[in-house]
Every structure is written in structure tokens, then in C-alpha cells.
Design an enzyme around this catalytic site. Sequence first.
Site, PDB file in Angstrom:
ATOM      1  N   LYS A  16       0.839  -1.212   0.000  1.00  0.00           N
ATOM      2  CA  LYS A  16       0.000   0.000   0.000  1.00  0.00           C
ATOM      3  C   LYS A  16       0.872   1.259   0.000  1.00  0.00           C
ATOM      4  O   LYS A  16       0.681   2.153  -0.817  1.00  0.00           O
ATOM      5  CB  LYS A  16      -0.914   0.040   1.255  1.00  0.00           C
ATOM      6  N   ARG A  91     -10.055   1.506   8.053  1.00  0.00           N
ATOM      7  CA  ARG A  91      -9.757   0.108   8.366  1.00  0.00           C
ATOM      8  C   ARG A  91     -10.878  -0.561   9.129  1.00  0.00           C
ATOM      9  O   ARG A  91     -10.724  -1.700   9.589  1.00  0.00           O
ATOM     10  CB  ARG A  91      -8.533   0.035   9.263  1.00  0.00           C
ATOM     11  N   ARG A 130      11.568  -6.004   5.106  1.00  0.00           N
ATOM     12  CA  ARG A 130      11.383  -4.551   5.022  1.00  0.00           C
ATOM     13  C   ARG A 130      12.294  -3.863   6.035  1.00  0.00           C
ATOM     14  O   ARG A 130      12.467  -4.319   7.156  1.00  0.00           O
ATOM     15  CB  ARG A 130       9.939  -4.171   5.325  1.00  0.00           C
ATOM     16  N   ARG A 163      10.607  -2.681  11.661  1.00  0.00           N
ATOM     17  CA  ARG A 163       9.487  -2.199  12.476  1.00  0.00           C
ATOM     18  C   ARG A 163       9.134  -3.225  13.541  1.00  0.00           C
ATOM     19  O   ARG A 163       9.126  -4.417  13.289  1.00  0.00           O
ATOM     20  CB  ARG A 163       8.264  -1.947  11.574  1.00  0.00           C
ATOM     21  N   ARG A 174      -1.685  -8.979  13.103  1.00  0.00           N
ATOM     22  CA  ARG A 174      -2.114  -7.965  12.131  1.00  0.00           C
ATOM     23  C   ARG A 174      -3.003  -8.589  11.055  1.00  0.00           C
ATOM     24  O   ARG A 174      -3.977  -7.976  10.627  1.00  0.00           O
ATOM     25  CB  ARG A 174      -0.891  -7.303  11.493  1.00  0.00           C
TER      26      ARG A 174
HETATM   27  P1  AP5 Z   1       4.832  -1.664   1.953  1.00  0.00           P
HETATM   28  O1  AP5 Z   1       4.588  -0.784   0.779  1.00  0.00           O
HETATM   29  O2  AP5 Z   1       5.534  -1.117   3.115  1.00  0.00           O
HETATM   30  O3  AP5 Z   1       3.465  -2.406   2.362  1.00  0.00           O
HETATM   31  P2  AP5 Z   1       2.214  -1.879   3.173  1.00  0.00           P
HETATM   32  O4  AP5 Z   1       1.013  -2.490   2.553  1.00  0.00           O
HETATM   33  O5  AP5 Z   1       2.268  -0.400   3.290  1.00  0.00           O
HETATM   34  O6  AP5 Z   1       2.487  -2.606   4.548  1.00  0.00           O
HETATM   35  P3  AP5 Z   1       2.305  -2.083   6.017  1.00  0.00           P
HETATM   36  O7  AP5 Z   1       3.005  -3.064   6.888  1.00  0.00           O
HETATM   37  O8  AP5 Z   1       2.714  -0.655   6.121  1.00  0.00           O
HETATM   38  O9  AP5 Z   1       0.770  -2.224   6.184  1.00  0.00           O
HETATM   39  P4  AP5 Z   1       0.004  -2.261   7.490  1.00  0.00           P
HETATM   40  O10 AP5 Z   1      -1.360  -1.964   7.002  1.00  0.00           O
HETATM   41  O11 AP5 Z   1       0.152  -3.511   8.242  1.00  0.00           O
HETATM   42  O12 AP5 Z   1       0.731  -1.158   8.396  1.00  0.00           O
HETATM   43  P5  AP5 Z   1       0.452   0.400   8.660  1.00  0.00           P
HETATM   44  O13 AP5 Z   1       1.727   1.089   8.809  1.00  0.00           O
HETATM   45  O14 AP5 Z   1      -0.529   0.933   7.697  1.00  0.00           O
HETATM   46  O15 AP5 Z   1       5.639  -2.944   1.405  1.00  0.00           O
HETATM   47  C1  AP5 Z   1       6.115  -3.918   2.310  1.00  0.00           C
HETATM   48  C2  AP5 Z   1       7.557  -4.346   1.927  1.00  0.00           C
HETATM   49  O16 AP5 Z   1       7.529  -4.994   0.654  1.00  0.00           O
HETATM   50  C3  AP5 Z   1       8.547  -3.181   1.736  1.00  0.00           C
HETATM   51  O17 AP5 Z   1       9.804  -3.632   2.154  1.00  0.00           O
HETATM   52  C4  AP5 Z   1       8.555  -2.915   0.223  1.00  0.00           C
HETATM   53  O18 AP5 Z   1       9.780  -2.376  -0.203  1.00  0.00           O
HETATM   54  C5  AP5 Z   1       8.333  -4.322  -0.306  1.00  0.00           C
HETATM   55  N1  AP5 Z   1       7.530  -4.348  -1.538  1.00  0.00           N
HETATM   56  C6  AP5 Z   1       6.441  -3.595  -1.823  1.00  0.00           C
HETATM   57  N2  AP5 Z   1       5.943  -3.955  -3.029  1.00  0.00           N
HETATM   58  C7  AP5 Z   1       6.726  -4.981  -3.475  1.00  0.00           C
HETATM   59  C8  AP5 Z   1       6.717  -5.776  -4.672  1.00  0.00           C
HETATM   60  N3  AP5 Z   1       5.810  -5.610  -5.628  1.00  0.00           N
HETATM   61  N4  AP5 Z   1       7.654  -6.743  -4.782  1.00  0.00           N
HETATM   62  C9  AP5 Z   1       8.570  -6.919  -3.814  1.00  0.00           C
HETATM   63  N5  AP5 Z   1       8.655  -6.194  -2.693  1.00  0.00           N
HETATM   64  C10 AP5 Z   1       7.739  -5.230  -2.516  1.00  0.00           C
HETATM   65  O19 AP5 Z   1      -0.268   0.318  10.100  1.00  0.00           O
HETATM   66  C11 AP5 Z   1       0.480  -0.092  11.210  1.00  0.00           C
HETATM   67  C12 AP5 Z   1      -0.367  -0.103  12.460  1.00  0.00           C
HETATM   68  O20 AP5 Z   1      -0.847   1.218  12.737  1.00  0.00           O
HETATM   69  C13 AP5 Z   1      -1.618  -0.975  12.415  1.00  0.00           C
HETATM   70  O21 AP5 Z   1      -1.335  -2.322  12.714  1.00  0.00           O
HETATM   71  C14 AP5 Z   1      -2.471  -0.301  13.483  1.00  0.00           C
HETATM   72  O22 AP5 Z   1      -2.027  -0.646  14.770  1.00  0.00           O
HETATM   73  C15 AP5 Z   1      -2.167   1.171  13.262  1.00  0.00           C
HETATM   74  N6  AP5 Z   1      -3.075   1.794  12.295  1.00  0.00           N
HETATM   75  C16 AP5 Z   1      -2.768   2.274  11.064  1.00  0.00           C
HETATM   76  N7  AP5 Z   1      -3.846   2.758  10.445  1.00  0.00           N
HETATM   77  C17 AP5 Z   1      -4.884   2.591  11.288  1.00  0.00           C
HETATM   78  C18 AP5 Z   1      -6.278   2.869  11.215  1.00  0.00           C
HETATM   79  N8  AP5 Z   1      -6.824   3.416  10.129  1.00  0.00           N
HETATM   80  N9  AP5 Z   1      -7.046   2.525  12.282  1.00  0.00           N
HETATM   81  C19 AP5 Z   1      -6.515   1.976  13.384  1.00  0.00           C
HETATM   82  N10 AP5 Z   1      -5.205   1.682  13.539  1.00  0.00           N
HETATM   83  C20 AP5 Z   1      -4.396   1.977  12.477  1.00  0.00           C
HETATM   84 MG    MG Z   2       2.590   0.949   4.902  1.00  0.00          MG
END
Ligand code: AP5
Ligand code: MG
Length: 216
Positions: A16, A91, A130, A163, A174
Site C-alpha cells: 500500500k 480500516r 522490510r 518495524r 495484524r
Molecule cells: P509496503 O509498501 O511497506 O506495504 P504496506 O502495505 O504499506 O504494509 P504495512 O506493513 O505498512 O501495512 P500495514 O497496514 O500492516 O501497516 P500500517 O503502517 O498501515 O511494502 C512492504 C515491503 O515490501 C517493503 O519492504 C517494500 O519495499 C516491499 N515491496 C512492496 N511492493 C513490493 C513488490 N511488488 N515486490 C517486492 N517487494 C515489494 O499500520 C500499522 C499499524 O498502525 C496498524 O497495525 C495499526 O495498529 C495502526 N493503524 C494504522 N492505520 C490505522 C487505522 N486506520 N485505524 C486503526 N489503527 C491503524
Molecule cells: Mg505501509
Amino acid sequence: MSIRVFVFLGPPGSGKGTQAKLLAQRLGIPHISLGDILREEVRSGSEIGQKVKSLIEAGRLAPDEITIALAEKRISREDCQKGFIFDGFPRSQAQAEALAQMLKRENRNLEKVVYLEVDKEEVVNRLSNRRSCKKCGAVYHLVNNPPKEPEKCDLCGGELYLRHDDEPEVIRTRFEVYEKETLPLIERYAQEGKLLKIDASGTIDEVFSRLWEALK
Ligand code: AP5
Ligand code: MG
């Protein structure tokens, strides 16, 4: 000029952040990651940060009232006038409802909800490799998108780290939370005719080409 509003949905590690950033650059509108905003609150030690720290570290969702208020505050900023891309918001059903109300009040229209589909095995590989920059938040993958110098950010020279919520135990939680709280939104947006499903397997460039073609 039309206002462009997008939402990126998908399991942890589906890409994402990576894809939303590329689209934001291409369209000249801001990429807004609620995860990044919450991690910044934690890092700064703010009152909100103290409330959400243990939840994030355990892979659980932060309370809706907090995320909704943060999202609303962020999109009221000047740079969102031409549009914005939400990554990881909404979410939950309550957040989706709140977003619909926010957009209605501002007379804005949600253009597309991009849903990144990829299998679990691939996602676990992406997350465990990552590395994120402590200073500017830039994201790398040790194999697919490595930094030029080990453990150092190409952009700002900051230190790279794994992370806390990318530990295997927390990844499992998650996923459970995603399936329970966030997956039902796919159905909601499909019914509204907003859902754009994208195959998120393959390289970063391949996925972005697919996304760009589908949006055109
Ligand atoms: P990356 O682009 O970082 O993936 P992502 O989908 O952004 O993954 P996240 O771990 O950030 O998602 P998440 O939803 O669990 O965490 P968030 O920070 O939003 O890609 C991942 C890796 O793969 C990277 O190393 C990248 O380089 C690599 N990659 C990408 N594309 C690739 C490809 N095509 N091929 C190969 N490699 C690739 O949320 C974290 C926490 O915050 C949540 O658990 C929750 O506690 C809280 N939170 C966030 N938003 C909310 C909300 N709206 N409500 C409540 N709590 C929330
Ligand atoms: Mg992310």
C-alpha cells in the site's frame, strides 16, 4: 479541476505504502499513511502516541475516534485541496462511515478504492525483509529494493530498522485483525462500485504499471 480522492486497502505488506507513494508522485497529490502518522505520534511521545503505542506494537487497531480525528485534521490542510491518497484508512466500518461523512461535508467524491491482492506467503517475505528509515520513514526491501549502503537511508542517511510490528508473532495478529475488521470494507466498496482490484504480485514496477493502466 477535479478533486481526486483515493483509498488504498490491502493486507499488511501488500505494498500500500509503496504503490500509494508512486501514485501520489505521478498525480501530484499527497500520500497520507495513517500508520506513518500514528508512528510519528508514538515517536514524539505525544498524548495520542502514549495511548496507541502498545496497540500498534501488538498489531491491533488504534481506537476509531483517534484515527478518524487524525485523518480529518490531515485532509483539512492546504496541500489536500486538489486531492489526496489515504493508505491504511479506513480500516473499520466506523472509519469508512466517518470518511463518507467527511467527504460529503466537503462535497468531495471518493474516486477509487484500490485493493491490493497478494498471497500471504509473499507478504510475510516482504515484511520480514522490510527496513524503514528512523528519520524520514522511507521504506526499503533487503532483496527487492535494497538501500545503496547497508542499514543507511539513501535519501537522508538515517538509520534503517525493522518495524516492531514486523516480528512474526505480531504479523500474525495484524493478519487476524485485517481479516476481521478491514476485509468487510471490500464488500462495502464493491457494492458502491468504487473497488479497483489490483494483482499486487510481481515487482514494484509491474504492480504500478497494472495500477496505472487500470486507473486510465
Ligand atoms: P509496503 O509498501 O511497506 O506495504 P504496506 O502495505 O504499506 O504494509 P504495512 O506493513 O505498512 O501495512 P500495514 O497496514 O500492516 O501497516 P500500517 O503502517 O498501515 O511494502 C512492504 C515491503 O515490501 C517493503 O519492504 C517494500 O519495499 C516491499 N515491496 C512492496 N511492493 C513490493 C513488490 N511488488 N515486490 C517486492 N517487494 C515489494 O499500520 C500499522 C499499524 O498502525 C496498524 O497495525 C495499526 O495498529 C495502526 N493503524 C494504522 N492505520 C490505522 C487505522 N486506520 N485505524 C486503526 N489503527 C491503524
Ligand atoms: Mg505501509
